[in-house]
Every structure is written in C-alpha cells, then in structure tokens.
Write an enzyme that holds these catalytic residues in place. Structure first.
Site, PDB file in Angstrom:
ATOM      1  N   GLU A  79     -25.644 -21.921  19.399  1.00  0.00           N
ATOM      2  CA  GLU A  79     -26.866 -22.067  20.195  1.00  0.00           C
ATOM      3  C   GLU A  79     -26.510 -21.984  21.687  1.00  0.00           C
ATOM      4  O   GLU A  79     -26.872 -22.828  22.493  1.00  0.00           O
ATOM      5  CB  GLU A  79     -27.571 -23.404  19.898  1.00  0.00           C
ATOM      6  N   GLN A 121     -18.874 -23.182  35.552  1.00  0.00           N
ATOM      7  CA  GLN A 121     -18.844 -24.342  36.437  1.00  0.00           C
ATOM      8  C   GLN A 121     -19.942 -24.158  37.474  1.00  0.00           C
ATOM      9  O   GLN A 121     -19.867 -23.258  38.311  1.00  0.00           O
ATOM     10  CB  GLN A 121     -17.479 -24.512  37.114  1.00  0.00           C
ATOM     11  N   GLU A 178     -18.011 -38.442  13.466  1.00  0.00           N
ATOM     12  CA  GLU A 178     -17.147 -37.826  12.457  1.00  0.00           C
ATOM     13  C   GLU A 178     -16.021 -38.749  12.018  1.00  0.00           C
ATOM     14  O   GLU A 178     -15.640 -38.752  10.843  1.00  0.00           O
ATOM     15  CB  GLU A 178     -16.576 -36.517  13.023  1.00  0.00           C
ATOM     16  N   LYS A 183      -9.971 -30.518  20.190  1.00  0.00           N
ATOM     17  CA  LYS A 183     -10.937 -30.957  21.216  1.00  0.00           C
ATOM     18  C   LYS A 183     -11.114 -32.474  21.225  1.00  0.00           C
ATOM     19  O   LYS A 183     -11.256 -33.076  22.288  1.00  0.00           O
ATOM     20  CB  LYS A 183     -12.279 -30.251  21.047  1.00  0.00           C
ATOM     21  N   ARG A 205      -5.546 -42.838  16.638  1.00  0.00           N
ATOM     22  CA  ARG A 205      -5.235 -41.609  17.384  1.00  0.00           C
ATOM     23  C   ARG A 205      -4.876 -41.925  18.832  1.00  0.00           C
ATOM     24  O   ARG A 205      -3.929 -41.355  19.385  1.00  0.00           O
ATOM     25  CB  ARG A 205      -6.429 -40.656  17.348  1.00  0.00           C
TER      26      ARG A 205
END
Length: 464
Positions: A392, A429, A252, A227, A261
């Site tokens: 959640e 959506q 992170e 992701k 990256r």
C-alpha cells in the site's frame, strides 16, 4: 441584573433536577457579539456549533446566524428574525426580535469575545464528557457486552471529544521567526550534527540529523531481514544513552521474547543460548551486569495481539502521565494493526486512516514514531528494495516523513562475504537528502552497528 424568562426557566429546572455544566451569560455574550461584530461571528462559527449551547433557544439562534453567514447575508436582528421564521421556529421559543436586542445589550465589550467563546466551548466539552460517562455506565450494565468492545467504544468516544478540544490557530510569521532564531542559536551552541533524537548510528544521524519530534518514520523490509532487531537497537540507544522513555508495541512477539532479544543484543551473547541454555559462567556474569543496566532504562513493552491507533493513543497518554520523558514510540508492525473506524472500503483506505492517526499521535505527543512495515513479494529478488515496493505504498509515501528500507544481500546471495553486511536505504526524507547507509550486522546477536571505516568502498566495489 434582571434575569430573562429563559434564564428563570433554567433556574427553576435546577431546583427540580440536575442541570449540566453551562454558562448562559457567556452564551448570550457570544451570540450578541456575533450580531454586532463580524470577527466574533467568524471565530464563533469556526470554533463552536449549535450543540455548544446549552439553551435550545441559543442553539436555534446560532444555527440561524450560521445559515445567514453561509449565504453571505448580513447577520443582524432583521435577518435573524426572518431566518428563524423560515426555520419554523416559534418566535416565543426562539426569543424573537426583543430577545435578540437583549443579546446585543448583554455584551459589555466584544474585546473579550475569545474568553466568552472559550467558556461556552469548555462547558460544552464538560457536557459531552458527562454524556459519554453515562453511556459508559449503561454499556457496563449490559452484561452481554464484551468488556474489550466497551473499552474500544470508550476510546473512540473520548478521542472524538479530545478532537473537539483542539482548536488550531494561525501562527504569525513574526512569532515563527523568534522560534527559528532560537533554533539557530541552539544549533550554534550544540555544535553537533545530531539535532533530533540520536539513533545510535553515525551515518544515519548525519543524513537525518537524528529523528525529530512529530515525525512518522517507516522502517520496512522483507521478513527475517532484521527490521525488528534494528528498531530494538535504536530503542536501546534512546533509552540507555539518551535517557528517554521508549514505548514498544509488538503485535507479533511477546514481551518476554522482545526482552530476551534486547538482552542478547546488548550483552552480545548468542540469542540461541538464552533460549536453549548452554551459558558459561562468563556469560552469566555479563548477563547480570547488563540486566542491572537495562533495569534502569525506561523501555515499556505492550504485546497486545490486536491494536488500533486509538489504543496506542490511550496507552501512550497513560505512559506519558507516568513518565513525562517519553521520547520514542515503536510499532511492530503496520500491517497487523486495525483502524479505529468500524468500516473501511478496502485495505488501502484502512492503512491510510491508520497512518494519519499515527502521524497525529506523533504530533500530539511531540515524539517520533517508528512504524515497521512489510514489503511486497516482488521485492524478494536480489535487487535493492524501492519505495514503490512498500505494501500500500501510496498511503505510506503520502503520510511518512522518513522511509527507511533495510536490505541484506546475503538473504538472496547466501555468499559468506555478505553475511555481516546490511544496507539501510533512506528512500524518502521530507526535510533532507536520501541515500544509502552501510551497516555491520551480527546475526547471532541480532545487532546492527556502524560499518568500519573503509568497509563501504570495499562492499560496493565487490557489488559491481
């Protein structure tokens, strides 16, 4: 015009000490208008509160009018005088019937009531800013307080003032029709399927018509599925091909890790070579060329270890001032954020507060926000993830405009034929259809691309 005894008192105070920003005449016009015109009364109660008035007497009169309005009683001199007495106000301080009559006489015309209310509102905000600034100074003088806690409380107080400055108004359907006509004309002139921000992925653009201003977009998957890589691929396209500024908040990875990256994916050089070495001369040449292109892009990385929505808002406001072309905000990832509120009952409540705040930021800055999120452990089997497997999920389902779930069958099958494929599942959506999008994934570059023509048919046939 002869000054009242209360304005005279204010002038005397001005000689002795500093008086905060105020406009007594505007306050009188607003209060007088509230007594004589119901439209002024309703608008003032909807926009202001008692603290909006500088003079204590005016605050009491406003409170009395507000009380009468809540009881559905007429707001006139007789009822106001009676209400002020019930509130325990000294009639000399509260000005009494004589002063209430003076308020009515001070209004030249109620036609300009909106301007008077705005003056009172703006002076109030200036007083609030001065009060907050003084509090910041006092906090800084306390040597035992941590600077980051002072910054956090400062963001919180300034955000409260900013919320006070936003006055939502009804929009007439007539004006909306004009906007819609302009939007339709733009569609005809554009003659493209992408109306919003180009994601860089053909099928995703076709399904969503691009990412739209003010949208809160959730991109979720299990760890190590890709992701972050997908979000960076979208950021790269927006920054380089769309020439928009992109703000990336990573809780992170460090800014250096994210930059490597992006470079590896853009050049298509094995990310392990960048970390460990072993680059060829051709690799170095490609890296130099890519670095020059990426230097011209407007990608901004914030790798703070902790982050609240208030901090996102403050830093994006700074970025917007530096680069007005801000087009996209990315946050990696949701479960590592903290609410700006001091206390929350549980994690779901905290997550809901964060999401509502992020949606507010998307609307205020008029940009889409992509928020990365984790899936529950139950989604680790070999089946495709579902909306209900979001952590959640109730809060996310409610607040998100678009939910994208990333799935790579290879993570559970370990079948070589699945290694370079990924599915992006549009599971919600708000303004369009849902569906599955097949992508090509190059693991060593951490790069997603459109799948080749005919590839989807073969992939889903093998999946049966």
């Amino acid at each position: 015009m002869k000054k009242s005894q209360y304005e005279s008192k204010l002038s005397e105070k001005n000689i002795e000490q500093y008086v905060p920003p105020n406009n007594v005449l505007a306050e009188k016009c607003v209060l007088g208008g509230m007594i004589t015109d119901e439209i002024v009364l309703v608008t003032a109660i909807d926009t202001l509160n008692s603290n909006s008035f500088c003079l204590p007497e005016h605050r009491q009169i406003f409170l009395a009018a507000e009380n009468l309005y809540s009881k559905m009683a007429p707001v006139d001199i007789v009822n106001l005088t009676e209400e002020l007495l019930k509130m325990g106000c000294c009639m000399e301080q509260a000005c009494g019937a004589v002063y209430l009559k003076e308020l009515i006489d001070s209004v030249p015309t109620t036609a300009n009531y909106e301007y008077y209310i705005k003056i009172v509102h703006d002076k109030w905000l200036m007083r609030e800013l001065i009060s907050t600034a003084n509090q910041i100074i006092n906090n800084c003088k306390e040597s035992n307080r941590e600077v980051y806690k002072i910054l956090g409380s400062t963001y919180h107080e300034l955000f409260k003032i900013e919320k006070l400055s936003v006055c939502d108004e009804f929009k007439k359907l007539k004006s909306m029709m004009n906007q819609i006509a302009g939007h339709i004309k733009k569609l005809i002139d554009n003659n493209k399927s992408v109306i919003g921000l180009d994601t860089g992925f053909r099928e995703l653009n076709e399904l969503t018509t691009g990412f739209h201003d003010g949208e809160l977009i959730i991109l979720a998957s299990q760890p190590a599925v890709g992701k972050t890589a997908l979000a960076l691929n979208i950021a790269e396209n927006v920054a380089i091909n769309e020439n928009k500024a992109v703000a990336i908040f990573s809780l992170e990875l460090t800014a250096l890790e994210l930059s490597m990256r992006i470079l590896s994916s853009y050049v298509r050089i094995d990310a392990q070579k960048l970390r460990r070495g072993g680059l060829t001369q051709q690799d170095l040449s490609l890296l130099l060329q890519a670095s020059a292109a990426l230097k011209e892009s407007s990608i901004y990385i914030d790798s703070s270890a902790t982050l609240t929505p208030l901090e996102v808002r403050a830093r994006c406001r700074w970025l917007k001032a530096e680069n007005p072309n801000l087009g996209l905000i990315i946050i990696d990832y949701l479960q590592l954020m903290h609410s700006s509120a001091s206390e929350t009952e549980n994690s779901e409540q905290e997550l809901s507060q964060i999401l509502r705040s992020l949606k507010s930021i998307a609307l205020n800055f008029n940009v889409p926000i992509i928020v990365l999120s984790q899936l529950n452990r139950e989604s680790e089997n070999d089946s495709r993830p579902k909306l209900s497997q979001l952590r959640e999920s109730g809060a996310i389902e409610q607040d998100a405009d678009l939910v994208l779930l990333l799935y790579r069958k290879y993570m559970t099958s370990h079948d070589p034929k699945d290694e370079n494929t990924a599915e992006l599942i549009v599971t919600k959506q708000r303004n369009g259809p849902i569906g599955n999008i097949l992508l090509k994934f190059e693991n060593k570059y951490a790069r997603f691309e459109d799948s080749p023509e005919g590839f989807a048919e073969m992939y889903y046939r093998d999946d049966e």
